[in-house]
Scaffold this active site. Structure first.
Site, PDB file in Angstrom:
ATOM      1  N   SER A 220      -7.136   0.424  -9.040  1.00 28.14           N
ATOM      2  CA  SER A 220      -6.017   0.399  -8.107  1.00 28.14           C
ATOM      3  C   SER A 220      -6.148   1.341  -6.581  1.00 28.14           C
ATOM      4  CB  SER A 220      -4.618   0.379  -8.699  1.00 28.14           C
ATOM      5  OG  SER A 220      -3.764   0.216  -7.466  1.00 28.14           O
TER       6      SER A 220
ATOM      7  N   TYR B 203       1.952   4.872 -12.758  1.00 31.47           N
ATOM      8  CA  TYR B 203       1.221   4.018 -12.617  1.00 31.47           C
ATOM      9  C   TYR B 203       0.381   3.975 -11.859  1.00 31.47           C
ATOM     10  CZ  TYR B 203      -1.227  -0.774 -10.544  1.00 31.47           C
ATOM     11  OH  TYR B 203      -2.156  -1.722 -10.590  1.00 31.47           O
TER      12      TYR B 203
END
Length: 260
Positions: A140, A153
């Site tokens: 990501s 995250y």
């Protein structure tokens, strides 16, 4: 290029994983679908078969190391080898770190990091033996630019990027390619868990990628032998600028990127 290739996809029951499965199957690949939800996997298999593709599936809890080993042994036993592994399974929770429970932290680490690493390790022997293969790790842009409410995250995705970069150099001699994909926000069921309030979707909705678009870019990246894929392109440029001038970038764009 993908005709009759054995392509294993984790997190295949929804989102980008599902779209990848459909696209690979349409190109003649034998796709092997991995996820926890048996009903969704069976439904996807039926859809692919109806459309003329070929799919098999196994229910897998990616946090269970023994299950990972067993399932990958079954895959190799059935198909003799694995050509491409797509590590697409992932989970996130957008919450202030100070208020985050240890169970949420542990789950993100277990799925996004430990599960990905163990799936890769389980697939590698087949690829090393045949002297070719491709591993695609879905990370990501949050792994490059980590903002508030995505501290853990982002840390898990930063780990995926580091793991991918090191693995690429380690397996080069074995003819194995490693591609890391860093997408920005994607409109998928992932957000139902990550942001049940809908706050992030409301603020960042206009910037969100379509899952099919991401899947198409991933397949194109494999065909073009890309090392890294950053999506969308303008956020990828922002990530590069951040790496060059993090302090300046945060000052200028801090309020914009903190949409959670």
């Amino acid at each position: 290029m993908f005709q009759k290739k054995i392509i294993v996809i984790t997190g295949a029951s929804s989102g980008v994983g599902r779209e990848l499965a459909c696209l690979f199957a349409s190109k003649g690949a034998q796709v092997v679908l991995l996820a926890r939800n048996v009903e969704k996997l069976a439904e996807l298999q039926r859809q692919i078969n109806i459309e003329g593709g070929s799919a098999d599936y196994y229910s897998l809890d990616i946090t269970d190391i023994n299950s990972i080993r067993l399932i990958f042994e079954k895959i190799v036993l059935r198909f003799q080898h694995i050509d491409i592994l797509i590590n697409c399974a992932g989970v996130g929770k957008f919450q202030f770190f100070s208020k985050m429970g240890s169970d949420v932290i542990d789950q993100m680490l277990a799925v996004n990091v430990h599960g990905l690493i163990h799936c890769t390790q389980a697939a590698l022997p087949s690829m090393v033996q045949q002297k070719h293969g491709c591993i695609v790790n879905i990370a990501s842009l949050a792994g490059i630019i980590t903002t508030s409410k995505s501290v853990v995250y982002g840390a898990t995705k930063h780990a995926v990027i580091g793991f991918s970069n090191g693995l690429r150099m380690e397996t080069l001699k074995d003819g194995i390619r490693v591609i890391v994909v860093n997408p920005g926000p994607i409109r998928t069921p992932f957000l139902n868990i990550a942001d049940p309030s809908g706050h992030y979707l409301k603020n960042a909705g206009r910037f969100m990628l379509d899952a099919r678009t991401v899947a198409e870019k991933v397949i194109s990246g494999i065909e073009k032998n890309k090392r890294e894929i950053n999506l969308p392109w303008y956020m990828g440029i922002g990530a590069k600028l951040y790496q060059l001038m993090p302090g300046v970038f945060e000052k200028i764009f801090g309020r914009i990127i903190n949409m959670k």
